[in-house]
Design a protein around this motif. Sequence first.
Motif, PDB file in Angstrom:
ATOM      1  N   TYR A 131       0.817  -1.217   0.000  1.00  0.00           N
ATOM      2  CA  TYR A 131       0.000   0.000   0.000  1.00  0.00           C
ATOM      3  C   TYR A 131       0.846   1.260   0.000  1.00  0.00           C
ATOM      4  O   TYR A 131       0.523   2.238  -0.639  1.00  0.00           O
ATOM      5  CB  TYR A 131      -0.945   0.006   1.218  1.00  0.00           C
ATOM      6  N   LEU A 132       1.925   1.234   0.745  1.00  0.00           N
ATOM      7  CA  LEU A 132       2.766   2.428   0.856  1.00  0.00           C
ATOM      8  C   LEU A 132       4.209   1.975   0.703  1.00  0.00           C
ATOM      9  O   LEU A 132       4.739   1.283   1.560  1.00  0.00           O
ATOM     10  CB  LEU A 132       2.535   3.086   2.223  1.00  0.00           C
ATOM     11  N   LEU A 175      -2.400  11.545   4.736  1.00  0.00           N
ATOM     12  CA  LEU A 175      -2.046  10.542   3.734  1.00  0.00           C
ATOM     13  C   LEU A 175      -2.497   9.159   4.182  1.00  0.00           C
ATOM     14  O   LEU A 175      -3.124   8.417   3.422  1.00  0.00           O
ATOM     15  CB  LEU A 175      -0.532  10.569   3.526  1.00  0.00           C
ATOM     16  N   CYS A 186      -6.148   8.701   3.936  1.00  0.00           N
ATOM     17  CA  CYS A 186      -6.630   8.433   2.581  1.00  0.00           C
ATOM     18  C   CYS A 186      -6.421   6.972   2.209  1.00  0.00           C
ATOM     19  O   CYS A 186      -7.192   6.391   1.453  1.00  0.00           O
ATOM     20  CB  CYS A 186      -5.888   9.298   1.564  1.00  0.00           C
ATOM     21  N   ILE A 187      -5.348   6.359   2.724  1.00  0.00           N
ATOM     22  CA  ILE A 187      -5.005   4.994   2.314  1.00  0.00           C
ATOM     23  C   ILE A 187      -5.781   3.959   3.131  1.00  0.00           C
ATOM     24  O   ILE A 187      -6.137   2.905   2.619  1.00  0.00           O
ATOM     25  CB  ILE A 187      -3.478   4.786   2.447  1.00  0.00           C
ATOM     26  N   HIS A 224      -8.926   1.968   1.903  1.00  0.00           N
ATOM     27  CA  HIS A 224      -8.586   0.974   0.896  1.00  0.00           C
ATOM     28  C   HIS A 224      -8.112  -0.319   1.559  1.00  0.00           C
ATOM     29  O   HIS A 224      -8.513  -1.415   1.165  1.00  0.00           O
ATOM     30  CB  HIS A 224      -7.490   1.559  -0.004  1.00  0.00           C
ATOM     31  N   LEU A 280      -0.590   7.350  -2.954  1.00  0.00           N
ATOM     32  CA  LEU A 280      -1.941   7.880  -2.826  1.00  0.00           C
ATOM     33  C   LEU A 280      -2.759   7.512  -4.065  1.00  0.00           C
ATOM     34  O   LEU A 280      -3.878   7.022  -3.966  1.00  0.00           O
ATOM     35  CB  LEU A 280      -1.858   9.400  -2.661  1.00  0.00           C
ATOM     36  N   ARG A 308      -2.235   5.100  -6.189  1.00  0.00           N
ATOM     37  CA  ARG A 308      -2.449   3.653  -6.268  1.00  0.00           C
ATOM     38  C   ARG A 308      -3.608   3.223  -5.372  1.00  0.00           C
ATOM     39  O   ARG A 308      -4.371   2.332  -5.715  1.00  0.00           O
ATOM     40  CB  ARG A 308      -1.166   2.929  -5.851  1.00  0.00           C
ATOM     41  N   ASN A 309      -3.745   3.896  -4.231  1.00  0.00           N
ATOM     42  CA  ASN A 309      -4.769   3.468  -3.281  1.00  0.00           C
ATOM     43  C   ASN A 309      -6.147   4.047  -3.542  1.00  0.00           C
ATOM     44  O   ASN A 309      -7.142   3.425  -3.183  1.00  0.00           O
ATOM     45  CB  ASN A 309      -4.336   3.827  -1.858  1.00  0.00           C
ATOM     46  N   VAL A 310      -6.207   5.237  -4.108  1.00  0.00           N
ATOM     47  CA  VAL A 310      -7.538   5.843  -4.216  1.00  0.00           C
ATOM     48  C   VAL A 310      -8.139   5.778  -5.621  1.00  0.00           C
ATOM     49  O   VAL A 310      -9.353   5.847  -5.754  1.00  0.00           O
ATOM     50  CB  VAL A 310      -7.561   7.314  -3.718  1.00  0.00           C
TER      51      VAL A 310
END
Lengths: 374, 351
Positions: free
Chosen positions: A283-284, A323, A326-327, A330, B98, B100-102
């Motif tokens: 994800y990050l 940030l 926002c993730i 998901h 960001l 990639r996730n949203v």
Amino acid sequence: MNFNNKFDKKIISFPQMGNLYIPVCALLKAMGADNVLLPANNKQTLTLGTRHSIETMCLPYKMNLGNYIQALEMGVNTLIMFQAPGTCRLGNYAKLAEAKLRELGYDFEMIVFDLYGGKFKEVINKFSLATGNKSMISALKGIRAGLAKFNALDKIERELLYLRPREIKPGKAEKIYKQGVAMIHKSESPRQIKEVVDEIMSRYSKVNIDKSKEILKIFLTGEFFVLLDPFTNMNIEKELGLLGVEVHRQIMLADWIGQSLIPKIIRKIETHKERAIRTAQPYLKRIVGGECIESVGDAVYAAEQEVDGVVHIGPFNCIPEILSQCILPHISRKENIPVISLLMDEHTGKAGFMTRLEAFVDLMKRNKKVMQIA
Amino acid sequence: MKIGIPRGMNYYNFYPFWHGFFTFLGIEPVLSSKTTKKTVLQGSQLVVPETCLPVKIYMGHVLDLIDNKKVDVIFVPSHQSIAPKIYNCSKIRGLPDLVRNVVKRNFLLIEPTLDKSEKKQGLYEYLYESVAPLGITDKKLIKKASKAGWEYQNRFNAMMRSGMKLDEALDCVVKGKFVEHKEDDTGKYQINVAVLSHAYNLYDEKVSMKIFKKLEDLGIRSYIAENLSMDEMKKGFMVLNTHLYWANEYEVTGAAGHYLVDKKIDGVITLTSFGCGPDSIMVERITRYAKRLSKPLLNLTVDEHTGEAGFITRLEAFTDMLLRRKRESVIKSLSKQFGERKEEKLVQNRT
């Protein structure tokens, strides 16, 4: 400029953050500093800090500034600022606060602890500068006592987090914990501290708990300051505990100290941050400053550990936490784990906050039931 | 082969380089259309409300590229740091993550990282990461392409410094032209104002609400950070008694330091998007020093709800104030001269 001779007698104070004052006080005392202990963060601190900072500044800065003003009003002339590794706005805060306080007409000196890269020596040097103490032995003694206190506090706090949701009569464990904190604060040598911990543990064992009670388990993660300061996070651990939730706070003081001060080579176990970097990978992919990667990594790790939910807290307008905020939805969808983000600022009301927590706990309970049936 | 470049964030600083680089390698860069109301709306639906306006707009542009331009390769770079320990804002650092996730679409995300604080994450690694997913792995070719990119970028920088407008400069650069801006406007404008902000705020007409045109209509000549050289901006930091902390601090703090002590400039306007973390600190510092140096300062904060009417009112009020101030200083200096002449006459009469 030579700061050493500015004031004949240095009276030191430092910002409050949860239980951090106990080890720091021990260290300063061992080095012979004249230390003024501020009251725990309260409404007045927040009001003072908010009045003198920019509106979009985050809560930790406002609290620190409020602390400084309170301290200077109490006659302190030397302020300490901590700067832990991480690259959000934090690196600007010492300068900003200093400029603001000078503008307000206070006379003081400021000593900044720069922990970038985890430098053990830097800390000792700065402490010597702050206290005027040149003796390495008493410094080491102070550090030993401080570290012992860190570990002791963590130990009794972990036990409290376990007991709180299971108590038959809520409030007893909390009382013992508070006694324990006070006793650790008073004790001096590592041996004494150990005795205190043993005493508290035996007191804990007398608390009646309901072992068959179905307990929800959550990970509490997010921004460092808000996570560790009970006033700022509105005592979220206690509220969750009373709702029957076992809280696993992902940042404990002793862990953090160990990770930021002890060099990489000596350390053997995977640190919290390393774990977060590993789990957050899908994800990050990059470290983006602050505790963003920790928040994201913890949420993924929570799903791996089959925890019932993740509560993510942070100050309003914290750049890295926006940030991660926002993730996180998901992750919640992909890993199938309930996640709630709660961002606090000076206007956050307790009632609304509680409603959201209660709703979240209900959701987790229902989730668990559905999973059990299926 | 096509590569989609969203018209937002770093586009306004580095597009010429990317254009030169990608076209050299035979990849056609495709830009999203200019920001519209729809871009803002679509973008802000994807991220949490606290996110700053430029990032919301960026998300809108990514969607525009995929949905309307039918590009399925999107270039979203992450500029971590430009020098050791000089980091960017978290949102710029984590921009690809960001996206990639949203953004829930099917596309290939190209996410190179530029991190000068790390040993092996410099420019060439960054460029390699940019084209390796597209099948170009020849390092020598990439080096050559990088040179072509710099050619474009330098031309663009020179044109911007000479005072050309961004749109024109980008137009010229893409066509491979170099035109020096040679408009003599001395005496044309009564007031000179420095407008300071990040490029992605200033040149996005939806964010800045065409601030340059509005100022020109009010009879103001505006100066920007791009008119300054690096040395001038570095000196600006000394004026404000600070050092570089953020990677994109030059264009705000550095330029402010220069313009606050510039006698030619009558006032300074800063434009920030609501909730911008780095800017909140920079502006606080600029405000403090503007007070000390007694230079008029206007702080404008914008978000997606900012109305144009209120924006104009504030600009007009600021202009009025500057005009009054200028008139006053002119009258003062005139009366001083007049007074001196009177005294001279008296002296002559006596002798």
